[in-house]
Design a protein around this motif. Structure first.
Motif, short mmCIF file in Angstrom:
data_model
loop_
_atom_site.label_atom_id
_atom_site.label_comp_id
_atom_site.label_asym_id
_atom_site.label_seq_id
_atom_site.Cartn_x
_atom_site.Cartn_y
_atom_site.Cartn_z
N GLU A 1 -24.32 -28.81 3.94
CA GLU A 1 -25.74 -28.30 3.95
C GLU A 1 -26.28 -29.14 2.73
N SER A 2 -25.51 -29.36 1.71
CA SER A 2 -26.27 -30.00 0.60
C SER A 2 -26.61 -31.30 0.90
N GLY A 3 -26.37 -32.02 1.96
CA GLY A 3 -26.75 -33.21 2.47
C GLY A 3 -25.96 -34.64 1.92
N LYS A 4 -24.74 -33.99 1.24
CA LYS A 4 -24.03 -35.18 0.56
C LYS A 4 -23.12 -35.90 1.80
N PHE A 5 -22.56 -35.16 2.83
CA PHE A 5 -21.98 -35.77 3.96
C PHE A 5 -22.40 -35.27 5.14
N SER A 6 -22.15 -35.94 6.17
CA SER A 6 -22.53 -35.56 7.67
C SER A 6 -21.37 -35.11 8.43
N VAL A 7 -21.62 -34.59 9.36
CA VAL A 7 -20.16 -33.92 9.95
C VAL A 7 -19.19 -34.81 10.18
N LEU A 8 -19.80 -36.08 10.78
CA LEU A 8 -18.71 -37.28 11.03
C LEU A 8 -17.96 -37.52 9.73
N GLN A 9 -18.62 -37.67 8.62
CA GLN A 9 -18.08 -38.05 7.55
C GLN A 9 -17.09 -37.31 7.05
N LEU A 10 -17.46 -35.87 7.20
CA LEU A 10 -16.43 -34.96 6.75
C LEU A 10 -15.26 -34.79 7.75
N ALA A 11 -15.34 -35.05 8.72
CA ALA A 11 -14.29 -34.95 9.88
C ALA A 11 -13.45 -36.13 9.48
N ARG A 12 -14.03 -37.41 9.10
CA ARG A 12 -12.95 -38.54 8.89
C ARG A 12 -12.27 -38.36 7.50
N LEU A 13 -13.01 -37.57 6.42
CA LEU A 13 -12.56 -37.70 5.20
C LEU A 13 -11.36 -36.51 5.31
#
Length: 132
Positions: A27-39
């Protein structure tokens, strides 16, 4: 000698605090769903479920659209272009108002109607003159 091997499904259990942290990062816009999934090694659908469950903004049944950085840049460029065009229109309107006022002042001072009169009929042209 063969052993009977079964596939063991690994199931992870995440705490609600961790899930809320992931949602807040999204929600903060720091990461997308794809980035969070990979991270974090979490599947996209799982993260979307958490967003629907813990988000303050997104509700179930609404589609979440993530803007790519290029789309964001295009949007910012378009907004800048709109501001520039609005500024140009404002300047042109000021110039039009100035010129109309000058025509009015010249008409009053010189007692000449400078504005085009649309009520006059068009001329028939000039007649041919005979040569001498």
């Amino acid at each position: 000698m063969q052993t009977n091997l079964r596939l063991i499904r690994k199931s992870r259990v995440y705490s609600d605090d961790f899930k809320r942290e992931i949602v807040s990062l999204f929600e903060s816009g720091k990461f997308s769903v794809l980035q969070l999934a990979r991270l974090y090694g979490i599947s996209n659908p799982t993260i979307y479920q958490w967003i629907y469950k813990f988000s303050n903004f997104n509700e179930k049944g609404q589609r979440i659209m993530e803007m790519k950085s290029s789309s964001t840049n295009k949007l910012k460029a378009m907004e800048q272009r709109i501001r520039e065009l609005e500024r140009m229109i404002g300047q042109k309107q000021i110039k039009i108002d100035f010129l109309e006022k000058m025509i009015d002042i010249a008409g009053d001072d010189l007692k000449v109607d400078i504005r085009k009169n649309f009520n006059t009929p068009p001329s028939d042209g000039s007649e041919k003159t005979q040569e001498k």
